[in-house]
Scaffold this active site. Structure first.
Site, mmCIF file in Angstrom:
data_model
loop_
_atom_site.group_PDB
_atom_site.id
_atom_site.type_symbol
_atom_site.label_atom_id
_atom_site.label_comp_id
_atom_site.label_asym_id
_atom_site.label_seq_id
_atom_site.Cartn_x
_atom_site.Cartn_y
_atom_site.Cartn_z
ATOM 1 N N ILE A 30 0.862 -1.175 0.000
ATOM 2 C CA ILE A 30 0.000 0.000 0.000
ATOM 3 C C ILE A 30 0.903 1.232 0.000
ATOM 4 O O ILE A 30 2.041 1.180 0.441
ATOM 5 C CB ILE A 30 -0.974 0.014 1.198
ATOM 6 C CG1 ILE A 30 -0.238 -0.127 2.533
ATOM 7 C CG2 ILE A 30 -2.015 -1.069 1.052
ATOM 8 C CD1 ILE A 30 -1.162 -0.098 3.733
ATOM 9 N N ASP A 31 0.388 2.318 -0.527
ATOM 10 C CA ASP A 31 1.187 3.523 -0.709
ATOM 11 C C ASP A 31 1.653 4.105 0.624
ATOM 12 O O ASP A 31 1.068 3.860 1.684
ATOM 13 C CB ASP A 31 0.375 4.590 -1.455
ATOM 14 C CG ASP A 31 -0.032 4.149 -2.845
ATOM 15 O OD1 ASP A 31 0.681 3.319 -3.434
ATOM 16 O OD2 ASP A 31 -1.078 4.630 -3.329
ATOM 17 N N LYS A 32 2.680 4.931 0.549
ATOM 18 C CA LYS A 32 3.250 5.577 1.727
ATOM 19 C C LYS A 32 2.183 6.284 2.550
ATOM 20 O O LYS A 32 2.143 6.159 3.777
ATOM 21 C CB LYS A 32 4.323 6.583 1.288
ATOM 22 C CG LYS A 32 4.893 7.428 2.421
ATOM 23 C CD LYS A 32 5.894 8.442 1.898
ATOM 24 C CE LYS A 32 6.403 9.339 3.029
ATOM 25 N NZ LYS A 32 7.365 10.351 2.528
ATOM 26 N N THR A 74 -1.060 5.831 2.540
ATOM 27 C CA THR A 74 -2.240 5.027 2.814
ATOM 28 C C THR A 74 -1.978 4.210 4.071
ATOM 29 O O THR A 74 -0.945 3.545 4.173
ATOM 30 C CB THR A 74 -2.561 4.077 1.649
ATOM 31 O OG1 THR A 74 -2.820 4.846 0.471
ATOM 32 C CG2 THR A 74 -3.788 3.226 1.957
ATOM 33 N N ARG A 94 -6.785 5.071 -6.496
ATOM 34 C CA ARG A 94 -6.573 6.488 -6.767
ATOM 35 C C ARG A 94 -6.782 6.803 -8.245
ATOM 36 O O ARG A 94 -7.428 7.804 -8.601
ATOM 37 C CB ARG A 94 -5.172 6.890 -6.317
ATOM 38 C CG ARG A 94 -4.934 6.656 -4.832
ATOM 39 C CD ARG A 94 -3.460 6.700 -4.458
ATOM 40 N NE ARG A 94 -2.886 8.023 -4.699
ATOM 41 C CZ ARG A 94 -1.596 8.301 -4.609
ATOM 42 N NH1 ARG A 94 -0.722 7.328 -4.312
ATOM 43 N NH2 ARG A 94 -1.151 9.523 -4.824
#
Length: 311
Positions: free
Chosen positions: A134-136, A138, A238
């Site tokens: 998962i993104d930084k 998130t 996103r």
């Protein structure tokens, strides 16, 4: 290690087939083939060898080597842990993998310290097996393998949509439909290499991407959403929400961050308003159905409170 080629392997390349059905990457397969360590039908095979259903593939992986990444004692929110895997609630701001811009302070650095002495090697290297990312910016749930057995089992589930991931998000604008599905391939943005994009021109770089959404609360100019991933592409939620004209609150990369509401409440937005809230999968060793859920972050809850009480 042994694997019998199934009907889906007819004329498939060896490296591609093993990458799809095991924890090995195509690079790892190529390396093992170059060392003569992969046998197809009892004979050493090249990485581009074409397969036949029913043929046995056998390989012996070398002993794990150090990961070359520093183990760091960092705070970790461990939701579940056993000898094969652990489930982590990652905070906003923490990167999953070390990279040139983030060489340390990552989830992997923290896991190497936490799991010291327990890792038997994933892909030939002593490291935690990151099955999905998962993104930084998130927050939320990730499952991590401690050994090759667990990594292989979880990777197969991921490839066959056996790992259920449910996200909650706040998006700009109102939705016409209470539920919907975005089925649009995603690839690297043709002009901005930092971004991904919906690409419909048949490009081989674009991969299938499917996101299901459901409106939980409609606040007019902001919508509270539940999203279920059928696939797991980079920045998938996103990109898909932005493609509908509803970028996530705070997601400046994909068009968010510009509304009056976002500007007025920037103190509660540290990147996109997105949380990996639920995670379900079958335990790779026991076959038990595992389900985990975490609460919303304090900032996300504060935004919802503001939206619900502003009148």
């Amino acid at each position: 290690m042994k694997l019998t080629v199934g009907t889906d392997g007819a004329l498939a390349r060896l490296d591609a087939y093993l990458a799809d059905h095991t924890a090995l990457s195509r690079t790892a397969v190529a390396r093992l083939c170059a060392d003569g360590a992969i046998l197809v039908g009892g004979k050493p095979a090249a990485k581009n060898a074409r397969l036949t259903p029913g043929t046995e593939i056998a390989w012996e992986e070398p002993a794990p080597t150090p990961a070359g990444v520093e183990a760091q004692e960092l705070p970790l929110d461990i939701v579940y842990e056993d000898g094969d895997l652990l489930v982590v609630n990652k905070p906003v701001g923490m990167v999953v993998h070390p990279a040139p811009g983030n060489p340390d302070g990552t989830l992997v650095n923290a896991l190497l310290f936490h799991c010291r002495g327990e890792l038997s090697g994933v892909g030939g290297v002593e490291r935690p097996g990151i099955v999905h990312r998962i993104d930084k910016d998130t927050a939320g749930l990730l499952v991590v393998a401690k050994n090759d057995f667990a990594h292989a089992g979880l990777t197969v589930q991921m490839a066959h949509h056996g790992i259920s991931r449910v996200y909650h998000a706040l998006a700009v604008g109102g939705f016409r439909e209470a539920t919907g599905t975005v089925d649009a391939p995603i690839g690297r943005h043709p002009k901005d290499r930092k971004k991904m994009a919906v690409i419909r021109d048949g490009s081989h770089t674009a991969r299938e991407a499917v996101t299901h959404y459901r409106v939980l609360e409609d606040f007019g100019n902001v919508t509270y959403l539940e999203l279920r991933l059928e696939t797991g592409r980079t920045h998938q939620i996103r990109v898909h929400m932005a493609s509908l004209g509803h970028p996530l609150l705070g997601d400046a990369l994909y068009g968010g961050g510009h509304t009056a509401f976002e500007k007025s409440h920037a103190a509660y937005l540290h990147g996109q308003a997105l949380i990996a809230k639920e995670l379900s999968f079958l335990h790779p060793r026991t076959g038990e159905q595992m389900h985990f859920e975490v609460p919303l972050t304090a900032d996300f809850e504060k935004l919802l409170q503001i939206l619900r009480t502003r009148g």
